[in-house]
Design a protein around this motif. Sequence first.
Motif, PDB file in Angstrom:
ATOM      1  N   GLU A 110       5.399  -2.392   3.647  1.00 61.34           N
ATOM      2  CA  GLU A 110       4.069  -2.335   3.036  1.00 61.34           C
ATOM      3  C   GLU A 110       4.234  -2.064   1.546  1.00 61.34           C
ATOM      4  OE1 GLU A 110      -0.185  -0.192   3.984  1.00 61.34           O
ATOM      5  OE2 GLU A 110       1.617   1.051   3.975  1.00 61.34           O
ATOM      6  N   THR A 111       3.617  -2.878   0.692  1.00 62.63           N
ATOM      7  CA  THR A 111       3.709  -2.713  -0.750  1.00 62.63           C
ATOM      8  C   THR A 111       2.616  -1.774  -1.240  1.00 62.63           C
ATOM      9  OG1 THR A 111       2.351  -4.686  -1.107  1.00 62.63           O
ATOM     10  CG2 THR A 111       4.743  -4.995  -1.014  1.00 62.63           C
ATOM     11  N   ALA A 112       2.655  -1.483  -2.559  1.00 62.44           N
ATOM     12  CA  ALA A 112       1.711  -0.519  -3.130  1.00 62.44           C
ATOM     13  C   ALA A 112       0.260  -0.971  -3.009  1.00 62.44           C
ATOM     14  CB  ALA A 112       2.059  -0.262  -4.600  1.00 62.44           C
ATOM     15  N   ASP A 113       0.030  -2.284  -2.967  1.00 62.70           N
ATOM     16  CA  ASP A 113      -1.358  -2.773  -2.866  1.00 62.70           C
ATOM     17  C   ASP A 113      -1.847  -2.851  -1.428  1.00 62.70           C
ATOM     18  OD1 ASP A 113       0.106  -4.874  -1.909  1.00 62.70           O
ATOM     19  OD2 ASP A 113      -0.543  -6.329  -3.411  1.00 62.70           O
ATOM     20  N   GLY A 114      -1.030  -2.408  -0.465  1.00 62.54           N
ATOM     21  CA  GLY A 114      -1.458  -2.387   0.930  1.00 62.54           C
ATOM     22  C   GLY A 114      -1.105  -3.624   1.723  1.00 62.54           C
ATOM     23  N   SER A 115      -0.591  -4.657   1.080  1.00 66.29           N
ATOM     24  CA  SER A 115      -0.210  -5.866   1.819  1.00 66.29           C
ATOM     25  C   SER A 115       1.106  -5.639   2.555  1.00 66.29           C
ATOM     26  CB  SER A 115      -0.070  -7.054   0.851  1.00 66.29           C
ATOM     27  OG  SER A 115       0.959  -6.806  -0.085  1.00 66.29           O
ATOM     28  N   ARG A 116       1.342  -6.454   3.624  1.00 66.14           N
ATOM     29  CA  ARG A 116       2.538  -6.305   4.445  1.00 66.14           C
ATOM     30  C   ARG A 116       3.329  -7.604   4.443  1.00 66.14           C
ATOM     31  NH1 ARG A 116       0.205  -5.100  10.051  1.00 66.14           N
ATOM     32  NH2 ARG A 116      -1.130  -6.799   9.306  1.00 66.14           N
ATOM     33  N   ALA A 117       4.641  -7.447   4.638  1.00 66.09           N
ATOM     34  CA  ALA A 117       5.506  -8.623   4.660  1.00 66.09           C
ATOM     35  C   ALA A 117       6.639  -8.382   5.652  1.00 66.09           C
ATOM     36  CB  ALA A 117       6.066  -8.912   3.273  1.00 66.09           C
ATOM     37  N   LEU A 118       7.161  -9.470   6.198  1.00 66.24           N
ATOM     38  CA  LEU A 118       8.308  -9.416   7.100  1.00 66.24           C
ATOM     39  C   LEU A 118       9.532  -9.932   6.342  1.00 66.24           C
ATOM     40  CD1 LEU A 118       9.405  -8.971  10.042  1.00 66.24           C
ATOM     41  CD2 LEU A 118       9.008 -11.434  10.382  1.00 66.24           C
TER      42      LEU A 118
END
Length: 299
Positions: free
Chosen positions: A214-222
């Motif tokens: 999870e990045t600082a802006d709240g988005s998620r990535a695999l």
Amino acid sequence: MPHPDPEELSLLALYDDWEDSNTRDHLRVCPGCAADFAALRRTVEAVKTQPETSRLEVPGPGVWAGIHQELGLSESVHDDPLAGIREHYGTVRPGWAPGEAAAGEAAGDARSGGQDAGQDVRQADEHRAEREVPEREVPAEPVSLQERAASRAASRRSPAWWQRPGPWMAAAAAAVLVTAGAVWSLNQAPRPLAEADLAPLPKYSAAGSARVVETADGSRALEVQLSKDEAQGYQEVWLIAPDLSRLVSLGVMNSDSGTFQLPAGLEISEYPIVDVSDEPVDGNPAHSSVSIARGTLAT
């Protein structure tokens, strides 16, 4: 309540009386920000601590003797330059010149002489008059090593930088800013939410790992990594439900690693299986049923 900026935490750490009741209230209920603030305070206290200087001692004569011998210095500098500090500190007269006593003795001898003493007296008076010229017009006499060492010792009596409030406050501010920058960088780094080991399926040997961040802006990535690319067609990354009845395609991975954004509404617990498939270039968007590696995410 939003988290305070690093600058706000830095000001609170530097100045105990800084007026910011909202930030102080937030620190009472947020363990993460409280830990960051505690780290900044430790930095300030470390910079403010004055080093112990009362135990410093003047080196003994053996130190200079060893230096003199090791460097092969000439006999003209054989005398220990710190001897004046240890034995005669406080007795050196900075304005004294070696020629002063000699001139006085010459004048005395001239006045006590016989019939030819007048010329010697005049020479002594002229010598004394030259020494009475204003200081700026007379070349400075060579300074001995003992006098130089005594002068340096006297200069060291002035307050050190850590004893003056201005410099240490600047140093503390710089240290706090560096620490705040480090804390900010850590806060901006992706936070891992779940991880999985990817094991090869039959007929394949590629293994690797996957993790959801999870990045600082709240988005998620695999983030996916494999030891090699074994696809006959191309690699496609999927998230699959535990019963294998539902699956979501995240995209194509053209190398041995890749990062794929997760849909905002996707629940990891509903699609915990990470699958890397070997897809033929046939225009069919469905899963080929041929998987290279697979693993289950664990939080």
